[in-house]
Design a protein around this motif. Structure first.
Motif, PDB file in Angstrom:
ATOM      1  N   TRP A 123     -45.560  57.309  48.795  1.00  0.00           N
ATOM      2  CA  TRP A 123     -44.646  56.169  48.922  1.00  0.00           C
ATOM      3  C   TRP A 123     -43.287  56.619  49.423  1.00  0.00           C
ATOM      4  CZ3 TRP A 123     -40.350  53.352  48.008  1.00  0.00           C
ATOM      5  CH2 TRP A 123     -40.478  51.962  48.197  1.00  0.00           C
ATOM      6  N   ALA A 181     -37.778  45.995  47.124  1.00  0.00           N
ATOM      7  CA  ALA A 181     -38.560  46.651  46.070  1.00  0.00           C
ATOM      8  C   ALA A 181     -37.647  46.894  44.877  1.00  0.00           C
ATOM      9  CB  ALA A 181     -39.128  47.977  46.573  1.00  0.00           C
ATOM     10  N   ASN A 200     -48.053  50.321  40.763  1.00  0.00           N
ATOM     11  CA  ASN A 200     -47.899  51.555  41.531  1.00  0.00           C
ATOM     12  C   ASN A 200     -46.987  52.517  40.773  1.00  0.00           C
ATOM     13  OD1 ASN A 200     -47.936  53.412  43.556  1.00  0.00           O
ATOM     14  ND2 ASN A 200     -46.717  52.208  45.015  1.00  0.00           N
ATOM     15  N   VAL A 259     -45.041  55.866  41.289  1.00  0.00           N
ATOM     16  CA  VAL A 259     -44.648  56.837  42.320  1.00  0.00           C
ATOM     17  C   VAL A 259     -43.983  58.036  41.647  1.00  0.00           C
ATOM     18  CG1 VAL A 259     -43.325  57.209  44.441  1.00  0.00           C
ATOM     19  CG2 VAL A 259     -44.193  54.929  43.915  1.00  0.00           C
ATOM     20  N   MET A 319     -40.334  42.083  40.653  1.00  0.00           N
ATOM     21  CA  MET A 319     -41.021  43.338  40.405  1.00  0.00           C
ATOM     22  C   MET A 319     -40.604  43.894  39.055  1.00  0.00           C
ATOM     23  SD  MET A 319     -41.395  46.471  43.031  1.00  0.00           S
ATOM     24  CE  MET A 319     -42.559  46.171  44.322  1.00  0.00           C
ATOM     25  N   ARG A 337     -39.201  39.584  50.667  1.00  0.00           N
ATOM     26  CA  ARG A 337     -39.733  40.172  51.902  1.00  0.00           C
ATOM     27  C   ARG A 337     -40.019  39.040  52.869  1.00  0.00           C
ATOM     28  NH1 ARG A 337     -43.867  44.841  49.522  1.00  0.00           N
ATOM     29  NH2 ARG A 337     -42.260  45.817  48.239  1.00  0.00           N
ATOM     30  N   ASP A 364     -40.988  56.343  39.590  1.00  0.00           N
ATOM     31  CA  ASP A 364     -40.603  54.996  40.014  1.00  0.00           C
ATOM     32  C   ASP A 364     -41.857  54.149  39.968  1.00  0.00           C
ATOM     33  OD1 ASP A 364     -40.017  52.708  41.616  1.00  0.00           O
ATOM     34  OD2 ASP A 364     -40.541  53.841  43.420  1.00  0.00           O
ATOM     35  N   THR A 365     -41.917  53.172  39.063  1.00  0.00           N
ATOM     36  CA  THR A 365     -43.113  52.333  39.070  1.00  0.00           C
ATOM     37  C   THR A 365     -42.753  50.907  39.430  1.00  0.00           C
ATOM     38  OG1 THR A 365     -43.357  51.257  36.900  1.00  0.00           O
ATOM     39  CG2 THR A 365     -43.757  53.650  36.995  1.00  0.00           C
ATOM     40  N   GLY A 366     -43.710  50.199  39.979  1.00  0.00           N
ATOM     41  CA  GLY A 366     -43.466  48.812  40.354  1.00  0.00           C
ATOM     42  C   GLY A 366     -44.721  47.984  40.186  1.00  0.00           C
ATOM     43  N   MET A 402     -37.098  49.466  43.201  1.00  0.00           N
ATOM     44  CA  MET A 402     -36.370  50.727  43.174  1.00  0.00           C
ATOM     45  C   MET A 402     -35.181  50.764  44.128  1.00  0.00           C
ATOM     46  SD  MET A 402     -37.281  51.952  46.288  1.00  0.00           S
ATOM     47  CE  MET A 402     -37.037  53.698  46.275  1.00  0.00           C
TER      48      MET A 402
HETATM   49  N1  SER Z   1     -41.462  51.788  44.988  1.00  0.00           N
HETATM   50  C1  SER Z   1     -42.810  51.467  44.642  1.00  0.00           C
HETATM   51  C2  SER Z   1     -43.282  50.168  45.229  1.00  0.00           C
HETATM   52  O1  SER Z   1     -42.493  49.401  45.727  1.00  0.00           O
HETATM   53  C3  SER Z   1     -42.970  51.430  43.137  1.00  0.00           C
HETATM   54  O2  SER Z   1     -41.913  50.774  42.541  1.00  0.00           O
HETATM   55  O3  SER Z   1     -44.457  49.919  45.206  1.00  0.00           O
END
Ligand code: SER
Length: 583
Positions: free
Chosen positions: A155, A37, A195, A197, A83, A65, A218-220, A39
């Protein structure tokens, strides 16, 4: 519209510093094989460490992944993905975060608000519902029927330890059919695209939650997915991310995409992942363990499917595809261009090696099927062909059909699911570990590597530099250039010097400076290209200065006693020291 560039531009305009993608193989975090991810490389900062680029960050991060590896081949699964992320480290919180996400989607990307829906955390016995986010979404113009409260919006999840918090997910209506008034999270036409968070909690090993020192965001947003939905394609592999790669495969295989979608998607996905893994600064090569094993599996699967499409394996097809990927992504990931030749060599060498295994598998298949009495291939044999010789079920079925043999595909699928559940558990365990680690012990070891580096320069040779390191809570490993095996005398002098520095109680201090200044100041900067400008320089008393991402102990006096356990060669001209710290 280049979504990646637009995204970075948008957040830069809002005072975010763009940081480069961290390597796909995490440094100093042995609990995960790959970054899964955006983050993940930022965990130490989300936990409270100061980031050299400030409190507002944005990037595009290489992620991989592999727990869904066997699902690649459909329209939506990928192993490698990118991401897009933006972070607030104790800076802005929910209001700015949701407002900017909304603005980016509706203004920069021109997504009609009518096509959006959101979910927010519904609350449970530990944490209350996220009413604040609901109010923000309403004020932005989201109708109530498009806002759903869900228990799942936490999350990573309620069980995982480490930094965590409630999240708000944004969904997009991915169809040309009229948008239903009410948002139904179970209707897959609503695709989750982003997302946000609100990472404000720490979930401890004993099950308790505490507040993090700072409230973070934290956005993704997965680049492949957002690109596909905005381009209006149902099949991610028909979006601009993949289209030209698929076209190249069509050309090489000399057969159409229609009817061969699965094989072509697997080849496109796997070869891209293999290119990114082998170009990574970690220098991963195909092997039978860890990252090397994943790389090997990806390349071998690519080859099998290439063979099943009738591609001439002896031609230069793998390099042609890799060249296209390098040229597509090289602008954003300079390591692809820098290490292009390494990538091509890795692919070709593995192709030549696998040619033999594949032939052995085909021989095994011939042997197994010759001895069948009832023209039925049972689940165990089908699974053996899958597991040991890497035959996908489809290949086994296809080959069996030619001989009029029926395969127990149902039984195979059951066995396969059991196997997958096991490996998924393993992967989740690993990810959990990844978030929870980088604790105090790792920080001590990290500081010890700087002392060791400095001691080797003083005792053995001033031209010694770090070539790699790996830290767990139990030990450290440090690789360095050196033309000889260290003598016992050198080892004990190095050990004594490190311990002397530990006992001297040297302060570890931090300075932010430009890369140019860091180099000019004589700081050790072996991997400086991996760090964003400006950089952090960690100094230990006046014995060591290194460009580093941290985290570190604040004084050497907490390190305990340093002991070298082993010194060995790892490659030509590269030695490795394994060492421990004891109380
Ligand atoms: N950690 C969250 C995710 O992986 C947002 O970055 O969805």
């Amino acid at each position: 519209m280049n979504i990646r560039d637009a995204y970075i531009e948008f957040f830069k305009e809002r005072d975010h510093a763009q940081i480069p993608s961290a390597p796909i193989v995490p440094e100093n975090d042995p609990s995960v094989l790959f970054n899964t991810a955006g983050m993940q490389p930022l965990v130490p900062y989300l936990k409270g460490a100061e980031h050299p680029n400030g409190t507002r960050l944005c990037d595009y991060q290489k992620c991989l992944r592999t727990n869904d590896l066997d699902e690649v081949g459909d329209t939506v699964h990928h192993t490698f993905f990118e991401m897009l992320g933006n972070w607030s480290l104790g800076d802005y919180f929910k209001k700015e975060s949701l407002t900017w996400s909304f603005e980016f989607l509706t203004k920069s990307l021109n997504v009609p608000v009518e096509k959006l829906a959101v979910s927010v955390f519904a609350g449970n016995e530990v944490v209350p519902a996220d009413e604040e986010s609901i109010e923000i979404w309403k004020s932005l113009g989201l109708p109530e029927k498009r806002i759903k409260m869900l228990q799942d919006n936490w999350w990573p999840n309620m069980e995982a330890t480490g930094p965590c918090g409630p999240d708000s997910e944004i969904f997009y209506w991915s169809s040309t059919e009229p948008v239903p008034e009410e948002f139904d999270p179970n209707d897959e036409t609503w695709v989750e695209i982003w997302n946000n968070v609100f990472m404000q909690c720490m979930h401890h090993e004993d099950g308790s939650f505490s507040n993090l020192p700072k409230k973070n965001v934290d956005t993704g947003m997965g680049l492949e997915r957002i690109t596909a939905v905005l381009e209006g394609v149902k099949d991610n592999y028909q979006s601009s991310v993949w289209k030209d790669v698929i076209a190249k495969i069509v050309e090489i295989a000399d057969c159409p995409y229609e009817g061969n979608e699965r094989e072509m998607r697997i080849i496109a996905d796997h070869i891209r992942s293999a290119v990114f893994i082998s170009a990574d600064p970690a220098g991963i090569k195909p092997s039978n363990t860890d990252q090397g094993y994943i790389l090997r599996r990806l390349i071998r699967r690519t080859i099998r499917y290439a063979k099943s499409l009738g591609i001439d394996l002896n031609s230069n097809w793998e390099v042609e595809l890799a060249q296209l990927i390098v040229s597509k992504f090289g602008k954003y990931y300079p390591e692809l261009e820098r290490n292009a030749q390494v990538v091509y060599d890795v692919l070709t060498t593995e192709k030549v090696k696998f040619g033999k295994t594949l032939d052995n598998g085909l021989k095994e298949f011939a042997k197994i099927t010759e001895n069948l009495t009832d023209k039925k291939l049972n689940k165990d044999l089908a699974f053996k062909l899958y597991d040991t010789y890497g035959f996908p079920l489809e290949l086994t079925v296809e080959l069996s059909q030619e001989k009029g043999i029926e395969v127990d595909t149902e039984g195979f699928k059951e066995k396969f699911e059991e196997h997958k559940a096991k490996s998924r558990q393993g992967a989740e365990q690993k990810f959990k570990g990844g978030l929870a680690s980088s604790g105090e012990t790792e920080a001590k070891y990290h500081t010890a590597t700087h002392l060791l580096n400095a001691a080797l320069k003083q005792i053995v040779n001033e031209n010694i530099h770090q070539k790699g390191s790996n830290i767990t809570a139990e030990r450290m490993r440090f690789d360095f250039n050196c033309d000889h095996k260290l003598t016992d005398e050198e080892k004990s002098k190095v050990e004594a010097l490190v311990n002397e520095w530990i006992q001297a109680g040297l302060d570890v201090t931090i300075q932010q400076m430009s890369k140019a200044d860091a180099i000019a100041s004589g700081a050790e900067a072996s991997f400086i290209e991996r760090y964003p400008d400006p950089v952090t320089v960690y100094s230990i008393g006046d014995v060591s200065r290194e460009v580093c991402g941290g985290p570190h102990a604040t004084n050497t006096n907490i390190l305990g006693t340093f002991k070298i356990k082993k010194e060995e060669a790892v490659a030509s001209g590269i030695r490795r020291i394994k060492a421990v710290l004891t109380d």
